[in-house]
Design a protein around this motif. Sequence first.
Motif, PDB file in Angstrom:
ATOM      1  N   ASP A   1      -8.898 -17.447  23.089  1.00 41.80           N
ATOM      2  CA  ASP A   1      -7.720 -16.667  22.712  1.00 41.80           C
ATOM      3  C   ASP A   1      -8.069 -15.258  22.269  1.00 41.80           C
ATOM      4  OD1 ASP A   1      -5.992 -18.716  23.278  1.00 41.80           O
ATOM      5  OD2 ASP A   1      -5.979 -19.494  21.231  1.00 41.80           O
ATOM      6  N   SER A   2      -9.278 -14.815  22.529  1.00 40.92           N
ATOM      7  CA  SER A   2      -9.655 -13.477  22.083  1.00 40.92           C
ATOM      8  C   SER A   2      -8.864 -12.417  22.843  1.00 40.92           C
ATOM      9  CB  SER A   2     -11.155 -13.256  22.242  1.00 40.92           C
ATOM     10  OG  SER A   2     -11.516 -13.304  23.599  1.00 40.92           O
TER      11      SER A   2
ATOM     12  N   TYR B   1     -11.768  -9.230  20.423  1.00 42.99           N
ATOM     13  CA  TYR B   1     -11.482  -9.478  19.013  1.00 42.99           C
ATOM     14  C   TYR B   1     -10.675 -10.753  18.878  1.00 42.99           C
ATOM     15  CZ  TYR B   1     -12.869  -4.614  18.723  1.00 42.99           C
ATOM     16  OH  TYR B   1     -13.570  -3.444  18.836  1.00 42.99           O
ATOM     17  N   ASP B   2     -10.872 -11.419  17.756  1.00 40.19           N
ATOM     18  CA  ASP B   2     -10.116 -12.614  17.430  1.00 40.19           C
ATOM     19  C   ASP B   2      -8.710 -12.203  17.001  1.00 40.19           C
ATOM     20  OD1 ASP B   2      -9.364 -14.863  15.208  1.00 40.19           O
ATOM     21  OD2 ASP B   2     -10.689 -15.657  16.783  1.00 40.19           O
ATOM     22  N   PRO B   3      -7.670 -12.986  17.330  1.00 41.29           N
ATOM     23  CA  PRO B   3      -6.303 -12.639  16.906  1.00 41.29           C
ATOM     24  C   PRO B   3      -6.129 -12.561  15.389  1.00 41.29           C
ATOM     25  CG  PRO B   3      -6.240 -14.323  18.599  1.00 41.29           C
ATOM     26  CD  PRO B   3      -7.687 -14.135  18.224  1.00 41.29           C
ATOM     27  N   SER B   4      -7.047 -13.168  14.617  1.00 42.57           N
ATOM     28  CA  SER B   4      -6.941 -13.115  13.156  1.00 42.57           C
ATOM     29  C   SER B   4      -7.561 -11.849  12.569  1.00 42.57           C
ATOM     30  CB  SER B   4      -7.600 -14.349  12.537  1.00 42.57           C
ATOM     31  OG  SER B   4      -8.987 -14.346  12.829  1.00 42.57           O
ATOM     32  N   THR B   5      -8.092 -10.963  13.416  1.00 47.02           N
ATOM     33  CA  THR B   5      -8.678  -9.706  12.953  1.00 47.02           C
ATOM     34  C   THR B   5      -7.584  -8.807  12.401  1.00 47.02           C
ATOM     35  OG1 THR B   5     -10.365  -9.870  14.682  1.00 47.02           O
ATOM     36  CG2 THR B   5     -10.086  -7.723  13.639  1.00 47.02           C
TER      37      THR B   5
ATOM     38  N   GLU C   1       0.310  -1.958  11.031  1.00 48.11           N
ATOM     39  CA  GLU C   1       0.084  -1.940   9.586  1.00 48.11           C
ATOM     40  C   GLU C   1      -1.288  -2.511   9.247  1.00 48.11           C
ATOM     41  OE1 GLU C   1       2.211  -0.634   7.355  1.00 48.11           O
ATOM     42  OE2 GLU C   1       3.567  -0.101   8.999  1.00 48.11           O
ATOM     43  N   ASN C   2      -1.972  -1.903   8.272  1.00 49.24           N
ATOM     44  CA  ASN C   2      -3.333  -2.299   7.893  1.00 49.24           C
ATOM     45  C   ASN C   2      -3.454  -3.762   7.501  1.00 49.24           C
ATOM     46  OD1 ASN C   2      -4.334   0.247   8.346  1.00 49.24           O
ATOM     47  ND2 ASN C   2      -4.418   0.817   6.204  1.00 49.24           N
ATOM     48  N   ASN C   3      -2.467  -4.286   6.780  1.00 52.29           N
ATOM     49  CA  ASN C   3      -2.593  -5.638   6.237  1.00 52.29           C
ATOM     50  C   ASN C   3      -2.186  -6.726   7.227  1.00 52.29           C
ATOM     51  OD1 ASN C   3       0.064  -4.860   6.148  1.00 52.29           O
ATOM     52  ND2 ASN C   3       0.485  -5.780   4.164  1.00 52.29           N
ATOM     53  N   HIS C   4      -1.771  -6.372   8.435  1.00 53.24           N
ATOM     54  CA  HIS C   4      -1.391  -7.363   9.440  1.00 53.24           C
ATOM     55  C   HIS C   4      -2.571  -7.690  10.346  1.00 53.24           C
ATOM     56  CE1 HIS C   4       3.123  -6.159   9.148  1.00 53.24           C
ATOM     57  NE2 HIS C   4       2.739  -6.936   8.158  1.00 53.24           N
ATOM     58  N   THR C   5      -2.549  -8.905  10.882  1.00 53.44           N
ATOM     59  CA  THR C   5      -3.546  -9.297  11.878  1.00 53.44           C
ATOM     60  C   THR C   5      -3.029  -8.894  13.259  1.00 53.44           C
ATOM     61  OG1 THR C   5      -2.581 -11.473  12.225  1.00 53.44           O
ATOM     62  CG2 THR C   5      -4.258 -11.282  10.482  1.00 53.44           C
ATOM     63  N   LEU C   6      -3.894  -9.014  14.253  1.00 54.36           N
ATOM     64  CA  LEU C   6      -3.459  -8.717  15.620  1.00 54.36           C
ATOM     65  C   LEU C   6      -2.321  -9.642  16.040  1.00 54.36           C
ATOM     66  CD1 LEU C   6      -6.873  -8.094  17.392  1.00 54.36           C
ATOM     67  CD2 LEU C   6      -5.133  -6.411  16.810  1.00 54.36           C
ATOM     68  N   ALA C   7      -2.427 -10.919  15.679  1.00 58.25           N
ATOM     69  CA  ALA C   7      -1.377 -11.880  16.031  1.00 58.25           C
ATOM     70  C   ALA C   7      -0.055 -11.510  15.345  1.00 58.25           C
ATOM     71  CB  ALA C   7      -1.802 -13.287  15.646  1.00 58.25           C
ATOM     72  N   GLU C   8      -0.107 -11.129  14.068  1.00 55.53           N
ATOM     73  CA  GLU C   8       1.105 -10.742  13.338  1.00 55.53           C
ATOM     74  C   GLU C   8       1.695  -9.434  13.875  1.00 55.53           C
ATOM     75  OE1 GLU C   8       0.061 -12.520   8.910  1.00 55.53           O
ATOM     76  OE2 GLU C   8      -0.553 -10.493   9.421  1.00 55.53           O
TER      77      GLU C   8
ATOM     78  N   VAL D   1      -1.421 -12.150  22.984  1.00 61.54           N
ATOM     79  CA  VAL D   1      -2.622 -12.980  22.977  1.00 61.54           C
ATOM     80  C   VAL D   1      -2.551 -13.895  24.196  1.00 61.54           C
ATOM     81  CG1 VAL D   1      -3.924 -14.735  21.719  1.00 61.54           C
ATOM     82  CG2 VAL D   1      -2.715 -12.949  20.468  1.00 61.54           C
ATOM     83  N   GLY D   2      -3.529 -13.791  25.073  1.00 61.09           N
ATOM     84  CA  GLY D   2      -3.584 -14.665  26.228  1.00 61.09           C
ATOM     85  C   GLY D   2      -2.569 -14.347  27.307  1.00 61.09           C
ATOM     86  N   GLU D   3      -1.762 -13.309  27.144  1.00 64.03           N
ATOM     87  CA  GLU D   3      -0.744 -12.973  28.139  1.00 64.03           C
ATOM     88  C   GLU D   3      -1.288 -12.098  29.252  1.00 64.03           C
ATOM     89  OE1 GLU D   3       2.781 -11.410  26.363  1.00 64.03           O
ATOM     90  OE2 GLU D   3       2.774 -12.930  24.799  1.00 64.03           O
ATOM     91  N   LEU D   4      -2.426 -11.456  29.022  1.00 63.11           N
ATOM     92  CA  LEU D   4      -3.021 -10.582  30.018  1.00 63.11           C
ATOM     93  C   LEU D   4      -4.345 -11.182  30.485  1.00 63.11           C
ATOM     94  CD1 LEU D   4      -2.481  -7.142  28.265  1.00 63.11           C
ATOM     95  CD2 LEU D   4      -1.172  -8.059  30.156  1.00 63.11           C
TER      96      LEU D   4
END
Length: 118
Positions: A5-6, A24-28, A65-72, A77-80
């Motif tokens: 899921d990177s 990058y991991d989606p939780s980054t 926003e700085n405090n959000h993850t890539l997923a947020e 994620v995984g769409e491309l």
Amino acid sequence: MAGEDSIELKFRLFDGTDIGPSKYDPSTTVASLKEIILARWPQGKEIAPRTINDVKLINAGRILENNHTLAESRVPVGELPGGVITMHVVVHPPQIDKNKEKQLANTSNQNRCSCTIL
């Protein structure tokens, strides 16, 4: 970090050069991405950020926003499959503090010339 899921990202700088692509991991968090950008910033650039607060990341027309993850941040994620997402990097130069701004205004007022038309 390079799991199934990177997310593969590259960062487009103001002059058209790129940093990356890297996975990058989606939780980054966005703040972590900005730290990576600062560490990889090309040497010799006239404009360079000093802190992560000098950097704005834009994806799909939105500032992340700085405090959000890539997923947020709703980065796909995984769409491309096999695709790289390009994020734009905007650098905001440091602002002049209010005291210096007042000093500059005062000195410019002292150098004024006034004319009287009779």
